[in-house]
Scaffold this active site. Structure first.
Site, PDB file in Angstrom:
ATOM      1  N   GLY A 160      15.810  -1.197  -0.677  1.00 29.19           N
ATOM      2  CA  GLY A 160      14.586  -1.834  -1.160  1.00 29.19           C
ATOM      3  C   GLY A 160      13.765  -2.500  -0.071  1.00 29.19           C
ATOM      4  O   GLY A 160      12.823  -3.222  -0.357  1.00 29.19           O
TER       5      GLY A 160
ATOM      6  N   SER B 286      13.514   3.369   3.693  1.00 29.70           N
ATOM      7  CA  SER B 286      13.865   4.724   3.266  1.00 29.70           C
ATOM      8  C   SER B 286      15.350   5.053   3.277  1.00 29.70           C
ATOM      9  O   SER B 286      15.763   6.072   3.825  1.00 29.70           O
ATOM     10  CB  SER B 286      13.134   5.760   4.104  1.00 29.70           C
ATOM     11  OG  SER B 286      11.800   5.651   3.855  1.00 29.70           O
TER      12      SER B 286
ATOM     13  N   ASP C  42       9.001  10.214   4.896  1.00 26.52           N
ATOM     14  CA  ASP C  42      10.326   9.622   5.110  1.00 26.52           C
ATOM     15  C   ASP C  42      11.362  10.684   5.462  1.00 26.52           C
ATOM     16  O   ASP C  42      12.163  10.522   6.387  1.00 26.52           O
ATOM     17  CB  ASP C  42      10.787   8.860   3.864  1.00 26.52           C
ATOM     18  CG  ASP C  42       9.781   7.804   3.445  1.00 26.52           C
ATOM     19  OD1 ASP C  42       8.837   7.545   4.211  1.00 26.52           O
ATOM     20  OD2 ASP C  42       9.938   7.248   2.345  1.00 26.52           O
TER      21      ASP C  42
ATOM     22  N   GLU D  31      -0.059   4.340   6.092  1.00 24.95           N
ATOM     23  CA  GLU D  31       0.725   4.085   4.874  1.00 24.95           C
ATOM     24  C   GLU D  31      -0.024   4.640   3.657  1.00 24.95           C
ATOM     25  O   GLU D  31      -1.247   4.452   3.530  1.00 24.95           O
ATOM     26  CB  GLU D  31       0.917   2.573   4.749  1.00 24.95           C
ATOM     27  CG  GLU D  31       2.283   2.156   4.327  1.00 24.95           C
ATOM     28  CD  GLU D  31       3.402   2.519   5.314  1.00 24.95           C
ATOM     29  OE1 GLU D  31       4.001   3.608   5.160  1.00 24.95           O
ATOM     30  OE2 GLU D  31       3.693   1.707   6.197  1.00 24.95           O
ATOM     31  N   HIS D  32       0.697   5.334   2.818  1.00 25.60           N
ATOM     32  CA  HIS D  32       0.127   5.988   1.630  1.00 25.60           C
ATOM     33  C   HIS D  32      -0.918   7.035   2.023  1.00 25.60           C
ATOM     34  O   HIS D  32      -1.831   7.327   1.261  1.00 25.60           O
ATOM     35  CB  HIS D  32      -0.467   4.966   0.656  1.00 25.60           C
ATOM     36  CG  HIS D  32       0.581   4.104   0.015  1.00 25.60           C
ATOM     37  ND1 HIS D  32       1.286   4.510  -1.093  1.00 25.60           N
ATOM     38  CD2 HIS D  32       1.074   2.895   0.351  1.00 25.60           C
ATOM     39  CE1 HIS D  32       2.164   3.549  -1.416  1.00 25.60           C
ATOM     40  NE2 HIS D  32       2.060   2.576  -0.553  1.00 25.60           N
ATOM     41  N   THR D  33      -0.775   7.561   3.210  1.00 23.79           N
ATOM     42  CA  THR D  33      -1.663   8.650   3.626  1.00 23.79           C
ATOM     43  C   THR D  33      -0.967  10.003   3.468  1.00 23.79           C
ATOM     44  O   THR D  33      -1.628  11.028   3.436  1.00 23.79           O
ATOM     45  CB  THR D  33      -2.058   8.497   5.113  1.00 23.79           C
ATOM     46  OG1 THR D  33      -0.880   8.147   5.848  1.00 23.79           O
ATOM     47  CG2 THR D  33      -3.103   7.421   5.299  1.00 23.79           C
ATOM     48  N   ASP D  34       0.363   9.988   3.364  1.00 25.57           N
ATOM     49  CA  ASP D  34       1.071  11.281   3.434  1.00 25.57           C
ATOM     50  C   ASP D  34       0.839  12.162   2.218  1.00 25.57           C
ATOM     51  O   ASP D  34       0.803  13.376   2.331  1.00 25.57           O
ATOM     52  CB  ASP D  34       2.568  11.119   3.767  1.00 25.57           C
ATOM     53  CG  ASP D  34       3.362  10.312   2.762  1.00 25.57           C
ATOM     54  OD1 ASP D  34       2.778   9.719   1.833  1.00 25.57           O
ATOM     55  OD2 ASP D  34       4.608  10.292   2.908  1.00 25.57           O
TER      56      ASP D  34
ATOM     57  N   SER E 249      16.794   6.066   0.737  1.00 27.22           N
ATOM     58  CA  SER E 249      16.961   7.262  -0.101  1.00 27.22           C
ATOM     59  C   SER E 249      16.679   8.542   0.695  1.00 27.22           C
ATOM     60  O   SER E 249      17.410   9.527   0.565  1.00 27.22           O
ATOM     61  CB  SER E 249      16.105   7.182  -1.367  1.00 27.22           C
ATOM     62  OG  SER E 249      14.774   6.967  -1.043  1.00 27.22           O
TER      63      SER E 249
END
Ligand code: GLA
Length: 384
Positions: free
Chosen positions: A120, A124, A170, A33-36, A126
């Site tokens: 939310g 994903s 995503d 997570e938050h690595t991309d 969106s």
């Protein structure tokens, strides 16, 4: 997903003939997570919830779009100056614009769409919307854009028309998803590998806090800035080969500790740890070692909560309940700031865990978390 409802409303709005039907899913992420946006690895899979759109070329330069869920209409051309007001329509407009910027020429179309990805929840919705239109327009207008570039078109839509400086995970998952498989993606090289995921004796379930924090996108962008800054400081202090935090070890980070704010240091510390955890999970999956997978998930939660600070009271609460119930792995999933936990639960603990999580969460926060069983499914496709 009631495709017939979308078709009917398309027909009511735009008349005959029927349009073509395309779908693209949301995603889960096992770990990474938050690595991309740090050049690292992610481990997503597409799910059985997504967006469905009926689309028909209309022979004009105009897009006429109907949101079935919001019962709202928007009409625009593909000129930059014609950016629609409604935020949902910006996603479709953004995809068109990003195609035009790449020299492709999708023509005008009429469309109605709806989705069943909870908004939310960190699943994903969106990206599902962007990927639906990116995939469909490429197909319908024979634009010849490859799927990697379609993912980048969705990502650029977020950057330039939504204001979230997201990574590629995503959109990639939504386009490349494969039923029954998770995908390990190296976001720097874009090399990827499908991992069959049928954890014998375990279930994967999402618990949705239904909490969504308003400032999530600016907080997200701020995390990204901290990471880029930390990587730059390491690079400028004796490590010229460092491109992203993915290239940084804890030793290298400690060398520049004094040069970073406490906050930036914590953010970077989380990412450095997460990079190693994804690789540990991918090794563990090769051995069907779900206990290690679960342990890494808890460590990720701890890092996202204490160091990256993207968890919240409700998510931490669910994580604690999971731990108390002996759940194998649990953590906040997606960008954070609300949304879901993803839980890897042994079959025999499953019912007990859900009952306890619902009751305790409701007693504390006044409503039960929503429960979504994960079914790993195919990516973007034409369905009719
Ligand atoms: C959001 C972004 C992704 C990724 C995750 C966190 O979902 O869109 O690119 O950064 O957050 O892993």
């Amino acid at each position: 997903m009631h495709i017939e409802v979308i078709k009917k409303q398309f027909n009511d709005k735009f008349g005959d003939p029927a349009g073509e039907v395309y779908a693209s899913p949301g995603r889960i992420n096992l770990i990474g997570e938050h690595t991309d946006y740090n050049g690292g690895f992610v481990f997503p899979g597409a799910i059985d919830k997504g967006m469905v759109a009926v689309i028909r070329r209309n022979g004009t330069g105009r897009v006429r779009a109907w949101s079935v869920d919001l019962q709202d209409y928007a009409e625009f051309t593909m000129e930059e100056s014609d950016r629609p007001e409604a935020s949902w329509a910006r996603y479709i407009f953004g995809v068109c614009r990003e195609m035009v910027k790449r020299g492709a020429q999708p023509g005008g179309f009429d469309t109605a769409f709806a989705g069943d990805v909870p908004l939310g929840a960190g699943m994903s919705s969106s990206a599902a919307l962007e990927s639906t239109y990116a995939f469909a327009l490429n197909d319908m207008f024979s634009l010849g854009i490859d799927k990697f570039e379609l993912a980048r078109i969705g990502q650029a839509t977020e950057h330039n028309y939504v204001g979230v400086k997201c990574g590629i995970m995503d959109q990639f998952a939504s386009l490349f998803g494969k039923a029954g498989h998770l995908i390990r993606l190296d976001t720097r090289s874009m090399e990827y590998k499908y991992f069959p995921f049928h954890p014998e004796g375990y279930r994967l379930v999402l618990l949705d806090t239904a909490v969504k924090h308003e400032l999530a996108s600016s907080a997200y962008n701020k995390r990204r800035e901290s990471c880029e800054h930390a990587a730059r400081v390491v690079r400028e202090n004796g490590h010229p080969g460092v491109e992203f935090l993915r290239d940084v070890t804890m030793d290298m980070l400690n060398e520049v500790k004094e040069k970073l704010s406490e906050e930036d240091f914590k953010r970077a510390e989380y990412v450095v740890g997460e990079t190693t955890r994804v690789l540990a999970v991918s090794d563990a999956l090769e051995r069907d070692d779900y206990e290690t997978v679960g342990r890494m998930m808890y460590l990720t939660h701890d890092g996202m909560s204490r160091l990256y600070e993207v968890s919240c009271e409700e998510l931490d609460f669910l994580n604690d309940v999971a731990k108390e119930c002996g759940v194998t792995g649990s953590r906040v999933m997606g960008g954070g700031f609300g949304g879901c936990t993803i839980n890897l639960v042994k079959e025999d603990l499953y019912e007990g865990f859900l009952a306890k999580a619902k009751a305790q969460f409701a007693a504390k926060f006044g409503h039960e978390p929503k429960v979504y069983e994960v079914v790993i499914s195919d990516g973007a496709r034409r369905i009719d």
